[in-house]
Design a protein around this motif. Structure first.
Motif, PDB file in Angstrom:
ATOM      1  N   SER A 135       0.575  -1.258  -0.079  1.00 57.72           N
ATOM      2  CA  SER A 135       0.067  -0.401   0.164  1.00 57.72           C
ATOM      3  C   SER A 135       0.487   1.157  -0.205  1.00 57.72           C
ATOM      4  CB  SER A 135      -1.186   0.255   1.022  1.00 57.72           C
ATOM      5  OG  SER A 135      -1.828  -1.474   1.240  1.00 57.72           O
ATOM      6  N   ALA A 136       2.067   1.405   0.880  1.00 56.66           N
ATOM      7  CA  ALA A 136       2.822   2.026   1.173  1.00 56.66           C
ATOM      8  C   ALA A 136       3.398   2.899  -0.387  1.00 56.66           C
ATOM      9  CB  ALA A 136       3.723   2.073   2.040  1.00 56.66           C
ATOM     10  N   LEU A 137       3.752   1.448  -1.187  1.00 57.35           N
ATOM     11  CA  LEU A 137       4.341   1.706  -2.308  1.00 57.35           C
ATOM     12  C   LEU A 137       3.778   2.403  -3.587  1.00 57.35           C
ATOM     13  CD1 LEU A 137       7.040   1.232  -4.541  1.00 57.35           C
ATOM     14  CD2 LEU A 137       6.368  -0.809  -4.831  1.00 57.35           C
ATOM     15  N   LEU A 138       2.586   1.517  -3.619  1.00 61.20           N
ATOM     16  CA  LEU A 138       0.940   2.849  -4.413  1.00 61.20           C
ATOM     17  C   LEU A 138       0.940   3.010  -4.267  1.00 61.20           C
ATOM     18  CD1 LEU A 138      -0.574   0.969  -6.123  1.00 61.20           C
ATOM     19  CD2 LEU A 138      -2.782   1.110  -5.148  1.00 61.20           C
ATOM     20  N   ILE A 139       1.320   3.876  -2.971  1.00 59.85           N
ATOM     21  CA  ILE A 139       0.490   5.251  -2.849  1.00 59.85           C
ATOM     22  C   ILE A 139       1.576   6.596  -3.641  1.00 59.85           C
ATOM     23  CG2 ILE A 139       0.152   7.241  -0.978  1.00 59.85           C
ATOM     24  CD1 ILE A 139      -1.048   5.029   1.033  1.00 59.85           C
ATOM     25  N   LEU A 140       3.289   6.190  -3.693  1.00 55.40           N
ATOM     26  CA  LEU A 140       3.864   6.675  -3.741  1.00 55.40           C
ATOM     27  C   LEU A 140       4.258   6.562  -4.593  1.00 55.40           C
ATOM     28  CD1 LEU A 140       6.907   6.089  -0.815  1.00 55.40           C
ATOM     29  CD2 LEU A 140       5.840   8.130  -1.179  1.00 55.40           C
ATOM     30  N   MET A 141       4.010   5.592  -5.945  1.00 52.05           N
ATOM     31  CA  MET A 141       3.722   5.535  -7.213  1.00 52.05           C
ATOM     32  C   MET A 141       2.613   6.293  -8.079  1.00 52.05           C
ATOM     33  SD  MET A 141       5.657   1.575  -7.745  1.00 52.05           S
ATOM     34  CE  MET A 141       4.806   2.308  -9.458  1.00 52.05           C
ATOM     35  N   SER A 142       0.891   6.539  -6.697  1.00 51.90           N
ATOM     36  CA  SER A 142       0.194   7.110  -7.416  1.00 51.90           C
ATOM     37  C   SER A 142       1.142   9.228  -7.545  1.00 51.90           C
ATOM     38  CB  SER A 142      -0.916   6.531  -7.114  1.00 51.90           C
ATOM     39  OG  SER A 142      -1.152   5.267  -7.064  1.00 51.90           O
ATOM     40  N   ILE A 143       1.722   9.010  -6.408  1.00 48.00           N
ATOM     41  CA  ILE A 143       1.882  10.381  -6.242  1.00 48.00           C
ATOM     42  C   ILE A 143       3.180  10.797  -7.169  1.00 48.00           C
ATOM     43  CG2 ILE A 143       3.060  12.192  -4.478  1.00 48.00           C
ATOM     44  CD1 ILE A 143       1.673  10.180  -2.017  1.00 48.00           C
ATOM     45  N   ARG A 144       4.125   9.743  -7.642  1.00 49.74           N
ATOM     46  CA  ARG A 144       5.259  10.439  -8.239  1.00 49.74           C
ATOM     47  C   ARG A 144       4.684  10.711 -10.054  1.00 49.74           C
ATOM     48  NH1 ARG A 144       7.947   6.189 -11.100  1.00 49.74           N
ATOM     49  NH2 ARG A 144       9.447   7.314 -12.399  1.00 49.74           N
ATOM     50  N   PHE A 145       2.842   9.693 -10.174  1.00 54.45           N
ATOM     51  CA  PHE A 145       2.554   9.750 -11.575  1.00 54.45           C
ATOM     52  C   PHE A 145       2.287  11.574 -12.176  1.00 54.45           C
ATOM     53  CE2 PHE A 145       0.841   5.650 -12.005  1.00 54.45           C
ATOM     54  CZ  PHE A 145       2.247   4.797 -12.523  1.00 54.45           C
ATOM     55  N   VAL A 146       1.830  12.305 -10.988  1.00 54.23           N
ATOM     56  CA  VAL A 146       0.862  13.712 -11.765  1.00 54.23           C
ATOM     57  C   VAL A 146       2.243  13.794 -12.360  1.00 54.23           C
ATOM     58  CG1 VAL A 146       0.020  15.723 -11.034  1.00 54.23           C
ATOM     59  CG2 VAL A 146      -0.616  13.806 -10.545  1.00 54.23           C
ATOM     60  N   PRO A 147       3.786  14.621 -11.425  1.00 53.98           N
ATOM     61  CA  PRO A 147       4.727  14.984 -12.113  1.00 53.98           C
ATOM     62  C   PRO A 147       5.472  14.470 -12.963  1.00 53.98           C
ATOM     63  CG  PRO A 147       5.350  14.358  -9.881  1.00 53.98           C
ATOM     64  CD  PRO A 147       3.611  14.625 -10.108  1.00 53.98           C
ATOM     65  N   LEU A 148       5.403  13.431 -13.303  1.00 55.68           N
ATOM     66  CA  LEU A 148       6.119  12.760 -13.597  1.00 55.68           C
ATOM     67  C   LEU A 148       5.457  12.781 -15.804  1.00 55.68           C
ATOM     68  CD1 LEU A 148       8.382  10.425 -14.947  1.00 55.68           C
ATOM     69  CD2 LEU A 148       6.161   8.486 -14.302  1.00 55.68           C
ATOM     70  N   PHE A 149       4.071  12.767 -15.234  1.00 51.95           N
ATOM     71  CA  PHE A 149       3.735  12.700 -17.030  1.00 51.95           C
ATOM     72  C   PHE A 149       3.589  14.239 -17.063  1.00 51.95           C
ATOM     73  CE2 PHE A 149      -0.462   9.056 -15.916  1.00 51.95           C
ATOM     74  CZ  PHE A 149       1.007   7.967 -15.845  1.00 51.95           C
ATOM     75  N   GLN A 150       3.401  15.042 -16.302  1.00 49.36           N
ATOM     76  CA  GLN A 150       3.690  16.628 -17.080  1.00 49.36           C
ATOM     77  C   GLN A 150       5.057  16.088 -17.418  1.00 49.36           C
ATOM     78  OE1 GLN A 150       3.075  18.422 -13.335  1.00 49.36           O
ATOM     79  NE2 GLN A 150       0.990  18.920 -13.950  1.00 49.36           N
ATOM     80  N   ARG A 151       5.884  15.784 -17.562  1.00 46.97           N
ATOM     81  CA  ARG A 151       7.310  16.022 -17.835  1.00 46.97           C
ATOM     82  C   ARG A 151       7.374  15.196 -19.015  1.00 46.97           C
ATOM     83  NH1 ARG A 151       9.388  14.734 -12.362  1.00 46.97           N
ATOM     84  NH2 ARG A 151       9.534  13.040 -12.977  1.00 46.97           N
ATOM     85  N   ARG A 152       6.874  13.633 -19.203  1.00 44.53           N
ATOM     86  CA  ARG A 152       6.597  13.037 -20.123  1.00 44.53           C
ATOM     87  C   ARG A 152       6.267  13.585 -21.302  1.00 44.53           C
ATOM     88  NH1 ARG A 152       5.886   6.712 -18.038  1.00 44.53           N
ATOM     89  NH2 ARG A 152       8.856   6.889 -17.305  1.00 44.53           N
ATOM     90  N   LEU A 153       4.634  14.687 -20.883  1.00 48.94           N
ATOM     91  CA  LEU A 153       3.699  14.863 -21.960  1.00 48.94           C
ATOM     92  C   LEU A 153       5.139  16.220 -22.814  1.00 48.94           C
ATOM     93  CD1 LEU A 153       0.881  14.926 -23.605  1.00 48.94           C
ATOM     94  CD2 LEU A 153       0.536  16.764 -21.039  1.00 48.94           C
ATOM     95  N   GLY A 154       5.571  17.370 -22.125  1.00 48.54           N
ATOM     96  CA  GLY A 154       6.238  18.269 -22.239  1.00 48.54           C
ATOM     97  C   GLY A 154       6.948  17.297 -23.857  1.00 48.54           C
ATOM     98  N   GLN A 155       8.507  16.033 -23.153  1.00 49.81           N
ATOM     99  CA  GLN A 155       8.640  15.252 -23.851  1.00 49.81           C
ATOM    100  C   GLN A 155       8.309  15.023 -25.142  1.00 49.81           C
ATOM    101  OE1 GLN A 155      10.668  12.530 -21.780  1.00 49.81           O
ATOM    102  NE2 GLN A 155      11.981  13.811 -20.175  1.00 49.81           N
ATOM    103  N   ILE A 156       6.800  14.689 -25.307  1.00 48.48           N
ATOM    104  CA  ILE A 156       6.082  13.811 -26.291  1.00 48.48           C
ATOM    105  C   ILE A 156       6.182  15.229 -26.816  1.00 48.48           C
ATOM    106  CG2 ILE A 156       3.959  12.865 -26.432  1.00 48.48           C
ATOM    107  CD1 ILE A 156       4.216  10.984 -24.650  1.00 48.48           C
ATOM    108  N   THR A 157       4.870  16.368 -26.659  1.00 45.79           N
ATOM    109  CA  THR A 157       4.951  17.177 -27.217  1.00 45.79           C
ATOM    110  C   THR A 157       6.165  18.095 -28.504  1.00 45.79           C
ATOM    111  OG1 THR A 157       3.372  17.325 -25.621  1.00 45.79           O
ATOM    112  CG2 THR A 157       3.904  19.292 -27.029  1.00 45.79           C
ATOM    113  N   LEU A 158       7.685  18.158 -27.576  1.00 48.90           N
ATOM    114  CA  LEU A 158       8.565  18.589 -27.915  1.00 48.90           C
ATOM    115  C   LEU A 158       9.006  17.811 -28.940  1.00 48.90           C
ATOM    116  CD1 LEU A 158      10.907  20.808 -28.059  1.00 48.90           C
ATOM    117  CD2 LEU A 158      12.132  19.126 -26.391  1.00 48.90           C
ATOM    118  N   ILE A 159       8.866  16.405 -29.208  1.00 50.83           N
ATOM    119  CA  ILE A 159       9.155  15.536 -30.527  1.00 50.83           C
ATOM    120  C   ILE A 159       8.093  15.079 -31.425  1.00 50.83           C
ATOM    121  CG2 ILE A 159       9.696  12.946 -30.747  1.00 50.83           C
ATOM    122  CD1 ILE A 159      11.232  12.599 -27.966  1.00 50.83           C
TER     123      ILE A 159
END
Length: 313
Positions: A135-159
């Protein structure tokens, strides 16, 4: 550098933030909410998070301020009618309730910002990794997804912009189609990495045995003293709040608050709970200023997990 409030045991910080969230939802009183909001803001400023707050402040005020606007338009309860808008009464009670909800939202938002800065991922895993590792790992991964998705979307948009796929120009139908393409690439990339991470964790035996912790934190006398102060002041405030103190009645009719001796005792215990971390940060700043003035006197290193703090001899 971990100093002041961040140098305490993670359980102390967890108790503090849980208490702040609990009081922000229970104590529906402007004095208590403004005190808590000022305490959390002061803690963030002393911890050097002023620039982070300034960057996000317009967004926070926009979200919280919208409650003040929309609540009187949708809620017409109350006996003090100020004026009419679209043939609907705008009451004083609805406006005041919207202001109170704005304070609640701002307080909870700043509490979470301070929580993310104080309780890092290693501290969170230290507290909950042994009790509930999945549960602790799942919570940390869920919190991490929001900034991670923002960075990846910026990279994908640039490419993808080099191929003419963009959502910033063109007809609406084309921009919608390009947006779905970008979203499809983002989800495909994320799901593929999630499968690789799961296979890697399974191959390394994650969850087979009891999880060990990288960071080891130990309660010292200062941690125990502050833990006792937080517990006593928090329980005392909670007892008074369950008896009806620390509340302002707005609906169905606004009532002027009546103050008694119990309210003063409750507010004193509440201030003690909220302002303890600020006292630690102020003391830390004063010690470092005295270091600079006196030419850095000798200090005793204190090892707390992977961190080292220093205390004056």
């Amino acid at each position: 550098m971990n100093s002041g409030f961040r140098s305490l045991h993670p359980s102390v910080a967890l108790l503090y933030f849980v208490g702040l969230l609990l009081f922000a939802t229970l104590l529906f009183h402007p004095l208590f909410l403004l005190t808590e909001l000022a305490g959390v803001l002061g803690l963030l400023l002393l911890q050097g998070q002023g620039r982070h707050l300034l960057r996000g402040l317009p967004f926070y005020l926009l979200i919280a301020g919208s409650v003040v606007l929309w609540n009187p338009l949708f809620s017409h309860r109350g006996s003090h009618i100020l004026f009419y808008a679209f043939d609907q009464p705008i009451t004083l009670e609805a406006v005041l309730y919207g202001l109170m909800m704005m304070l609640v939202l701002l307080t909870i938002t700043f509490v979470f910002i301070s929580y993310n800065f104080t309780l890092t991922t290693d501290k969170f895993m230290y507290l909950f990794g042994t009790v509930a590792p999945k549960s602790a790992l799942l919570i940390l991964m869920s919190i991490r997804f929001v900034p991670l998705f923002q960075r990846r979307l910026g990279q994908i948009t640039l490419i993808q912009s080099s191929r003419g796929i963009t959502v910033s120009s063109g007809k609406l139908r084309k921009r919608m189609s390009d947006g779905m393409t970008l979203l499809k690439v983002l989800l495909t990339w994320s799901l593929e990495e999630a499968l690789q991470t799961a296979d890697s964790m399974k191959a390394r035996g994650y969850g087979v045995r009891k999880r060990s912790s990288y960071a080891t934190f130990k309660l010292d006398r200062r941690d125990i003293l502050i833990l006792i102060l937080l517990a006593v002041s928090g329980i005392l405030t909670l007892i008074f709040s369950l008896q009806g103190y620390g509340m302002v009645q707005i609906y169905p009719r606004l009532k002027a608050p009546v103050y008694a001796g119990e309210d003063a005792v409750m507010y004193g215990s509440f201030c003690l709970f909220v302002l303890i971390p600020l006292g630690l940060e102020v003391k830390e700043k004063w010690l470092w200023r005295s270091f600079e003035r006196r030419g850095f006197p000798s200090a005793t290193p204190i090892k707390k997990g992977p961190y080292t703090t220093y205390r004056l001899r």
